[in-house]
Write a protein that holds these residues in place. Structure first.
Motif, mmCIF file in Angstrom:
data_model
loop_
_atom_site.group_PDB
_atom_site.id
_atom_site.type_symbol
_atom_site.label_atom_id
_atom_site.label_comp_id
_atom_site.label_asym_id
_atom_site.label_seq_id
_atom_site.Cartn_x
_atom_site.Cartn_y
_atom_site.Cartn_z
ATOM 1 N N CYS A 111 0.849 -1.089 -0.081
ATOM 2 C CA CYS A 111 -0.050 0.223 0.030
ATOM 3 C C CYS A 111 0.740 1.205 0.000
ATOM 4 N N VAL A 112 0.878 2.284 -1.071
ATOM 5 C CA VAL A 112 1.749 3.218 -1.147
ATOM 6 C C VAL A 112 1.241 4.477 -1.091
ATOM 7 N N SER A 113 1.978 5.522 -0.513
ATOM 8 C CA SER A 113 1.434 7.015 -0.531
ATOM 9 C C SER A 113 1.644 7.729 -1.940
ATOM 10 N N SER A 114 0.734 8.691 -2.018
ATOM 11 C CA SER A 114 0.816 9.362 -3.244
ATOM 12 C C SER A 114 1.031 10.848 -3.053
ATOM 13 N N GLY B 2 -2.553 10.605 1.296
ATOM 14 C CA GLY B 2 -2.853 11.066 0.083
ATOM 15 C C GLY B 2 -3.996 10.678 -0.810
ATOM 16 N N GLU B 3 -4.210 11.709 -1.842
ATOM 17 C CA GLU B 3 -5.272 11.387 -2.694
ATOM 18 C C GLU B 3 -4.512 11.221 -4.068
ATOM 19 N N LEU C 89 3.902 14.038 -4.015
ATOM 20 C CA LEU C 89 5.138 13.208 -4.255
ATOM 21 C C LEU C 89 5.170 12.951 -6.042
ATOM 22 N N ASP C 90 6.372 12.676 -6.416
ATOM 23 C CA ASP C 90 6.758 12.784 -7.664
ATOM 24 C C ASP C 90 7.058 11.368 -8.199
ATOM 25 N N ALA C 91 6.925 11.152 -9.345
ATOM 26 C CA ALA C 91 6.922 9.693 -9.778
ATOM 27 C C ALA C 91 8.071 8.911 -9.292
ATOM 28 N N SER C 92 9.229 9.457 -9.064
ATOM 29 C CA SER C 92 10.327 8.680 -8.444
ATOM 30 C C SER C 92 10.064 8.328 -6.844
#
Ligand code: SAH
Ligand code: SF4
Length: 369
Positions: free
Chosen positions: A113-116, A167-168, A138-141
């Motif tokens: 489960c990741v944050s955006s 985040g959303e 967050l950016d793509a990296s």
């Protein structure tokens, strides 16, 4: 500004950089292999590259955008990975192991489960991530870096990815799409689009945009209320897009994608848990051919919302099932952690503030966890 992260470069962007640096094109494949497949922890470890190229890379890029600083939990239940970003912000990912006994027969996959975003601007009244407001995207990296780091730390593949951390994700759509390209790209993380689930609290225009995206990614909606009155009470964004508009967008989604939508529904005592709500929710789910994931509310420090009793949660689920809707409800303790995203970061940042932390040099060494 810090150096850009190598993990933020698409294969095409890397090829452009190499050409400008006067390097032969075949170096791209070598570098991508080191970064995404062998998962090296230093540019200098890319031993089949000439030293001059390694030096040039190291003076132009950081290897990764996320620094692992802490793991909590255990491999046989659920682990939280805490990462520090270049601006001393924290994000977290939650690793849920393949454990059919805990997570139901269908869960034979390792899920991350990741944050955006750092924080969240939408301020849902029940949510820890929304409590402190929004800091930045967050950016793509930074998004793809969480998966790479989790695989590097555990030495195992992530099979399933859910954007259900802080985040959303749909409020950060451009970076999200770039991250999806890195996550699904053959030369990068190479995870099938069907194994990605984007969770949103219901940003209608972005749902439509993502529906037009050619890949078969999955969608989960944090619905939490089956009527406008309930959603309005707990989710400020609902003012903008009432249920009728959300349903239109989801029907558009269904016309473009093959996979069933999931409706996430937290059960909060006295707010959305009346059995009449289950009946309305069932109607909505049937109309959308969606499955429903019921989540008893997890208590958040500082908030007064409560979860209903287990027996009431079961009764709510039974109404859905009797109406012919696929509904899951997880009451086991192991489930607590995956809804608690956001809280670890808050603790860590306040800890740093107390300690007056300024040294960037507390990076945990990569190790298998
Ligand atoms: N912003 C997106 C992605 C975050 S997903 C979204 O809202 O969908 C995080 C999930 O955890 C959301 O479904 C959210 O509603 C849920 N959640 C937040 N706080 C919770 C809590 N205290 N207990 C259970 N679920 C919670
Ligand atoms: Fe943001 Fe999602 Fe939490 Fe709402 S539920 S505050 S949209 S992270």
């Amino acid at each position: 500004m810090p150096l850009p992260a190598l993990t933020g470069l698409t294969p095409d962007a890397l090829a452009v950089w190499l050409e400008a640096a006067g390097e032969p094109a075949f170096r791209a494949a070598q570098i991508l292999e080191w970064v995404w497949k062998k998962k090296v922890s230093a540019i200098n470890a890319m031993t089949n590259l000439p030293v001059a190229l390694r030096d040039n890379l190291a003076s132009s890029f950081r290897l990764t955008a996320v620094e692992h600083t802490l793991t909590t939990g255990s491999p046989d239940s659920t682990r939280k990975l805490l990462f520090r970003l270049h601006d001393r912000r924290y994000i977290e990912s939650v690793l849920i192991p393949a454990n059919p006994a805990l997570y139901g027969e269908k869960s034979d996959r390792r899920t991350l489960c990741v944050s955006s975003q750092v924080g969240c601007a939408f301020g849902c009244k029940f949510c820890a991530s929304g409590l402190l407001g929004f800091t930045r995207n967050l950016d793509a990296s930074e998004i793809a870096g969480q998966i790479l780091a989790a695989e590097q730390l555990t030495g195992e593949r992530v099979d399933n990815l859910v954007f259900m951390g802080m985040g959303e994700p749909l409020a950060n759509l451009n970076h999200l799409l770039n991250a999806i390209a890195l996550i699904t790209g053959e030369k990068t993380l190479n995870l099938g689009a069907r194994h990605l689930t984007i969770s949103t609290s219901g940003l209608v225009p972005q749902i439509r945009q993502l529906a037009n995206h050619p890949q078969q990614i999955r969608l989960a909606i944090s619905l939490h209320g089956a009527t406008d009155a309930v959603r309005q009470q707990i989710m400020p964004l609902h003012q903008k897009w009432p249920i009728a508009e959300l349903v239109d967008a989801l029907e558009f989604w269904n016309s473009k994608k093959n996979q069933k939508i999931t409706l996430e529904y937290i059960l909060i005592q006295g707010i959305n848990d009346a059995l009449e709500h289950a009946t309305i929710l069932a109607r909505l789910a049937r109309r959308l051919h969606a499955k429903v994931n019921l989540i008893p509310y997890n208590l958040v420090l500082g908030l007064t919302w409560q979860r209903p009793s287990d027996s009431h949660c079961r009764a709510f689920r039974d109404v859905l099932q009797h109406a012919g809707v696929t509904a899951t409800l997880r009451l086991e303790k192991g489930g607590d952690i995956d809804a608690a995203c956001g809280q670890l970061r808050l603790q860590q940042e306040s800890h740093d503030a107390h300690m007056g932390a300024s040294s960037p040099d507390t990076r945990a060494k990569p190790h298998h966890i």
